[in-house]
Motif scaffolding. Structure first.
Motif, short mmCIF file in Angstrom:
data_model
loop_
_atom_site.label_atom_id
_atom_site.label_comp_id
_atom_site.label_asym_id
_atom_site.label_seq_id
_atom_site.Cartn_x
_atom_site.Cartn_y
_atom_site.Cartn_z
N ARG A 192 0.87 -1.09 0.21
CA ARG A 192 -0.08 -0.32 -0.69
C ARG A 192 1.07 1.18 0.52
NH1 ARG A 192 -2.80 -3.95 2.06
NH2 ARG A 192 -5.21 -3.79 1.67
N ILE B 203 2.02 2.08 -3.80
CA ILE B 203 1.26 2.18 -4.39
C ILE B 203 0.92 3.67 -4.14
CG2 ILE B 203 -1.54 2.11 -5.18
CD1 ILE B 203 -1.08 -0.64 -4.96
N GLU B 204 0.54 4.03 -3.00
CA GLU B 204 1.03 5.24 -3.10
C GLU B 204 1.44 6.08 -3.40
OE1 GLU B 204 -0.53 8.64 0.82
OE2 GLU B 204 -0.80 6.29 1.47
N ASP C 4 3.64 5.88 -5.58
CA ASP C 4 4.07 5.13 -6.81
C ASP C 4 3.41 5.24 -8.28
OD1 ASP C 4 4.97 4.60 -9.52
OD2 ASP C 4 6.83 3.32 -8.69
N PRO C 5 2.52 5.96 -8.49
CA PRO C 5 1.16 5.87 -9.38
C PRO C 5 1.16 4.93 -10.52
CG PRO C 5 1.26 8.36 -9.04
CD PRO C 5 3.05 7.55 -8.27
N LYS D 1 0.51 1.39 -9.57
CA LYS D 1 -0.02 1.20 -9.69
C LYS D 1 -0.80 0.59 -10.51
CE LYS D 1 -4.01 2.83 -7.54
NZ LYS D 1 -5.43 3.73 -6.94
N PHE E 232 0.45 -2.73 -11.71
CA PHE E 232 -0.26 -3.75 -11.25
C PHE E 232 -1.64 -4.06 -11.70
CE2 PHE E 232 -2.62 -4.63 -7.07
CZ PHE E 232 -2.17 -6.55 -6.98
N GLU E 233 -2.08 -2.71 -11.57
CA GLU E 233 -3.58 -3.09 -12.18
C GLU E 233 -3.42 -3.78 -13.75
OE1 GLU E 233 -5.26 0.74 -11.93
OE2 GLU E 233 -5.61 0.85 -9.31
N PHE F 159 4.48 -6.92 -5.42
CA PHE F 159 5.46 -5.93 -4.80
C PHE F 159 7.17 -6.66 -4.22
CE2 PHE F 159 1.20 -4.82 -5.92
CZ PHE F 159 1.24 -3.40 -5.99
#
Length: 600
Positions: A542, A545-546, A548-549, A552, A555-556, A576
């Motif tokens: 978490r 992700i916060e 490093d956009p 994120k 990952f998506e 991760f």
């Protein structure tokens, strides 16, 4: 087979008499005291190890041209018998090389159930140095004869060791006391017997290897089949020599003794010989493949197991005679080509060429030639026992078939040889084998950083069953990378400007078919030893992700495109973990470096 020969024998208390006796065709060809066990028994039996050693000692005591040099110890305590036959009494490697004569290494009993090479070799040694009927064969060549390579397997003696075979009445077992097949051990060198052989080979540096066997497989008219390396694993000048020497002269001369000879028969369809057969390139685990990467022509002799033992022994004997006769007619020719090939291999290692490709593996093309295959009539029958069809040969009905012979072998996997390899000191088993193969190396006396090419390895798949006491690496992915690595004191630098450079390449390149990686000596590099607990990684992911956009989004995207990934909680968290500084940066990194810049 009836022959007229001349011989000499011993008189008195061990003094060699030059009395020459002529024997008429059909009479006993040699004095009884010099007959091999095979000859004395009308080819019903072969000798035991102790009998062979005693025969070797008698030969050496009787002739100034013979030296008996037992070497090493097998797991059961037997020495490897070695006979050197030289008219110059050149009984050391240095003396033998100084003569300028070709050195021929003849191996028998690597598979002791397949033993005609031993009895043929004993007869040849005797006829070269005792009866003198073949003494002229020593004019331009020196013989090193190993009558029994697999000494412990030879003494697992019995009548039920080769179900396919037509004599002798008893023989040895295929593998060693440790259950190694020596003709799969030339590169990995696990067995004490092979380690002894490697030391012998690299000390003597023979110019030609002859490895004698009996063949399994199909039924056919040939009493002798052969294997030679014609692919790019052997320098092309030596390929050309093999074609001129063996195909053009030696095999035709052997056939004039009454034999039928063909390439080693590997049928495309074991139930239908008319579909033809294939040429093969030997991997370096085999004698022929190992000889090839050391720039040595290596002849595989495979007499046909269904022919009677006399025929198989005489076929091997006659072939050996014709090999030495050819070398006599062309003195120094092979030695010059071998020396030239060694020099070219050394020169290649002095300059890195990324476009130069060294072949590691080969594949057959669709190209073929027509071959007049001397076989037998056969038919298929449905078996109520096995539930399938089986082939039944009728050896009373010889027939010649026009079949395709697939013989063009093209490189499949290749590599650009570096200038050197650097092997970290902790890889003790790798270093041991570098030394066993007498490769030249330097030992780092202090830590040193190198910029090296190496590989990132992933997705390993191992074989389900052991092979030669190893679980082999069946498949893996490989990606070239470049890194700066500091290698500790004691690491080995192996330069490739040396005649045995090809051995180093096959040992150390991951994609080599007998590389130490594929034999399982570096399995630990695939093992992850540190892990992240899920409750820790959930929190860490978490935070990542916060911060490093882009991470994120990556990952998506993987979640949406990879259902297996999306369904695995472990894989999702591992995504991760691999991107944290805690991830093991050495995992999957091949630790042996390729150096492509000159080392100062």
């Amino acid at each position: 087979m009836q022959r007229t020969i001349s011989t000499m024998f011993l008189l008195g208390s061990g003094l060699l008499s030059l009395v020459i006796l002529s024997f008429a065709a059909g009479a006993t060809p040699v004095p009884a005291q010099w007959q091999t066990q095979a000859e004395a028994s009308d080819y019903r039996r072969t000798s035991r190890y102790d009998e062979d050693v005693a025969f070797a000692r008698r030969l050496a005591a009787a002739s100034p041209y013979i030296d008996f040099q037992p070497v090493g110890k097998s797991p059961e305590g037997r020495a490897l018998p070695v006979i050197v036959v030289s008219k110059d009494r050149a009984f050391s490697p240095e003396a033998a090389r100084a003569t300028g004569k070709e050195i021929v290494l003849v191996i028998a009993g690597i598979h002791p159930g397949e033993i005609p090479g031993k009895d043929a070799g004993w007869a040849l040694v005797r006829d070269m140095a005792i009866t003198a009927t073949q003494q002229a064969l020593l004019d331009k060549a020196i013989l090193i004869f190993i009558p029994i390579f697999n000494v412990d397997g030879h003494e697992r003696f019995g009548p039920y060791n080769r179900i396919n075979q037509n004599g002798p009445e008893q023989a040895g077992w295929r593998t060693t006391a440790q259950n190694y097949n020596l003709n799969r051990d030339f590169l990995k060198a696990d067995s004490p017997e092979m380690r002894t052989w490697l030391d012998l080979f690299h000390r003597w540096q023979p110019d030609l290897i002859v490895d004698t066997h009996d063949t399994d497989g199909a039924d056919f008219q040939y009493d002798l089949t052969y294997g030679l390396e014609f692919a790019a694993n052997l320098p092309q000048a030596l390929v050309a020599w093999q074609k001129a020497a063996f195909l053009g002269a030696i095999f035709p001369a052997t056939e004039r003794h009454g034999h039928k000879i063909a390439p080693y028969i590997v049928l495309r369809d074991s139930k239908d010989p008319t579909k033809g057969f294939d040429q093969q390139a030997s991997e370096p685990r085999y004698s022929t493949g190992y000889g090839a990467i050391l720039n040595r022509p290596s002849l595989l002799v495979e007499t046909h197991m269904l022919k009677d033992y006399r025929t198989r022994v005489l076929a091997t004997y006659d072939l050996l005679v014709e090999i030495f006769a050819y070398l006599n007619r062309h003195p120094g020719e092979l030695r010059a080509l071998v020396n030239q090939a060694d020099s070219q291999t050394t020169a290649r290692g002095q300059k890195y060429d990324p476009a130069a490709r060294f072949p590691l593996t080969f594949e057959l093309s669709d190209k073929h030639e027509r071959f007049a295959f001397k076989g037998f009539e056969s038919h298929l029958e449905l078996s109520a026992l096995s539930g399938t069809t089986w082939i039944r040969y009728d050896s009373s009905k010889p027939r010649t078939f026009d079949v395709p012979y697939y013989s063009e072998l093209l490189p499949k996997k290749t590599v650009a040889p570096p200038l050197a390899y650097i092997v970290p000191v902790h890889l003790s088993e790798v270093i041991e084998r570098i030394k066993l193969h007498h490769l030249r190396y330097e030992v780092l006396t202090a830590p040193r950083q190198f910029t090296v090419q190496t590989y990132r390895l992933s997705d390993p798949v191992w074989e389900a069953q052991p092979f030669e006491n190893h679980i082999r690496l069946k498949d893996f992915k490989l990606a070239p990378i470049e890194r700066q690595i500091t290698y500790p004191t004691g690491s080995l630098l192996v330069p490739l400007d040396q005649p045995a450079a090809n051995v180093a390449i096959h040992l150390l390149e991951p994609e080599g078919p007998d590389s130490l990686l594929q034999w399982g000596y570096l399995d630990a590099l695939f093992e992850q030893k540190e892990y992240a607990e899920p409750y820790v990684m959930e929190k860490k992911a978490r935070e990542m992700i916060e911060a490093d956009p882009q991470l994120k989004a990556e990952f998506e995207q993987k979640l949406s495109s990879d259902p297996a990934f999306a369904a695995s909680p472990e894989a999702r968290l591992d995504f991760f973990y691999r991107r944290t500084p805690y991830w093991d940066e050495r995992l999957g990194i091949y630790p042996i470096g390729r150096i492509i810049q000159p080392v100062r």
